[in-house]
Design a protein around this motif. Structure first.
Motif, short mmCIF file in Angstrom:
data_model
loop_
_atom_site.label_atom_id
_atom_site.label_comp_id
_atom_site.label_asym_id
_atom_site.label_seq_id
_atom_site.Cartn_x
_atom_site.Cartn_y
_atom_site.Cartn_z
N TYR A 175 8.98 0.59 -6.13
CA TYR A 175 10.04 -0.14 -5.42
C TYR A 175 11.40 0.47 -5.72
CZ TYR A 175 13.06 -3.79 -3.67
OH TYR A 175 14.04 -4.46 -2.98
N GLU A 176 11.62 0.90 -6.95
CA GLU A 176 12.88 1.53 -7.33
C GLU A 176 13.04 2.87 -6.59
OE1 GLU A 176 15.16 1.90 -11.50
OE2 GLU A 176 13.20 2.90 -11.47
N GLY B 26 7.78 -11.14 -13.11
CA GLY B 26 6.76 -11.06 -12.06
C GLY B 26 5.57 -10.25 -12.54
N PRO B 27 4.83 -9.68 -11.58
CA PRO B 27 3.64 -8.92 -11.95
C PRO B 27 4.00 -7.63 -12.68
CG PRO B 27 4.05 -8.75 -9.60
CD PRO B 27 5.04 -9.74 -10.15
N SER B 28 3.00 -7.05 -13.32
CA SER B 28 3.20 -5.76 -14.00
C SER B 28 3.68 -4.72 -13.01
CB SER B 28 1.89 -5.28 -14.63
OG SER B 28 1.45 -6.19 -15.60
N ARG B 29 4.47 -3.77 -13.51
CA ARG B 29 4.97 -2.68 -12.67
C ARG B 29 4.21 -1.41 -13.01
NH1 ARG B 29 11.42 -3.75 -13.19
NH2 ARG B 29 11.52 -5.37 -11.60
N LYS B 30 3.90 -0.64 -11.97
CA LYS B 30 3.27 0.66 -12.15
C LYS B 30 4.38 1.71 -12.16
CE LYS B 30 -0.61 1.90 -10.01
NZ LYS B 30 -1.54 2.43 -8.98
N TYR B 31 4.55 2.36 -13.29
CA TYR B 31 5.56 3.41 -13.42
C TYR B 31 4.91 4.77 -13.17
CZ TYR B 31 9.20 0.37 -15.21
OH TYR B 31 10.16 -0.60 -15.33
N TYR B 32 5.64 5.63 -12.48
CA TYR B 32 5.19 6.97 -12.15
C TYR B 32 6.01 7.98 -12.94
CZ TYR B 32 2.93 4.77 -8.15
OH TYR B 32 2.15 3.98 -7.36
N SER C 72 15.84 4.71 0.35
CA SER C 72 16.40 3.96 1.46
C SER C 72 17.92 4.09 1.48
CB SER C 72 15.99 2.49 1.35
OG SER C 72 16.57 1.75 2.39
N ALA C 73 18.54 3.95 0.32
CA ALA C 73 19.99 4.06 0.23
C ALA C 73 20.45 5.50 0.47
CB ALA C 73 20.47 3.58 -1.13
N GLY C 74 19.68 6.48 -0.03
CA GLY C 74 20.11 7.87 0.05
C GLY C 74 19.84 8.54 1.38
N ILE D 98 6.54 4.97 1.20
CA ILE D 98 6.49 5.41 -0.19
C ILE D 98 5.11 5.17 -0.81
CG2 ILE D 98 7.43 5.04 -2.51
CD1 ILE D 98 9.26 6.51 -0.51
N TYR D 99 4.54 4.00 -0.61
CA TYR D 99 3.30 3.65 -1.30
C TYR D 99 2.14 4.59 -0.97
CZ TYR D 99 5.92 -0.31 -2.96
OH TYR D 99 6.88 -1.08 -3.57
N PRO D 100 1.90 4.92 0.29
CA PRO D 100 0.83 5.89 0.58
C PRO D 100 1.12 7.27 -0.04
CG PRO D 100 1.47 4.75 2.58
CD PRO D 100 2.45 4.36 1.53
#
Length: 109
Positions: free
Chosen positions: A31-32, A71-77, A38-40, A48-50
């Motif tokens: 999401y980040e 909220g739910p756990s975040r998946k960091y890349y 999106s801003a840039g 992004i997700y696919p």
């Protein structure tokens, strides 16, 4: 209509390079990454997700889950060694391509 289609295709072509560039700065969650893109460059979240899933399947990124208080756990890349190599190669290719286009365009601004 053609202008809009051209711009979408240009953005899609550069999307992986942009994600690699963001992750070269440090790990992040999808999401980040999507918000920054999106801003840039005006790229939507749905693309992004696919891409992140494909980059993971291709071995360019690793992931880790982190618990979140809000909220739910975040998946960091984060980039793998292959991801760093891909970023270096794609950045070099982009600059070469961009320079060639700039030469063709000349001073017709």
């Amino acid at each position: 209509m053609a202008d809009s289609t051209n711009q979408v295709q240009l953005k899609k072509g550069a999307l992986e390079l942009c994600v690699l560039a963001l992750l070269a700065r440090g790990e992040s969650y999808a999401y980040e990454i999507a918000s920054t893109l999106s801003a840039g460059v005006g790229m939507g979240e749905g693309t992004i997700y696919p891409l992140m899933r494909r980059m993971q399947d291709d071995g360019l990124v690793d992931t880790r889950l982190e618990e979140s208080n809000s909220g739910p756990s975040r998946k960091y890349y984060r980039l793998t060694a292959a991801g760093r190599a891909a970023f270096t190669a794609q950045k070099r290719e982009w600059r070469s391509f961009s320079d060639a286009v700039d030469r063709l365009l000349g001073d017709s601004k």
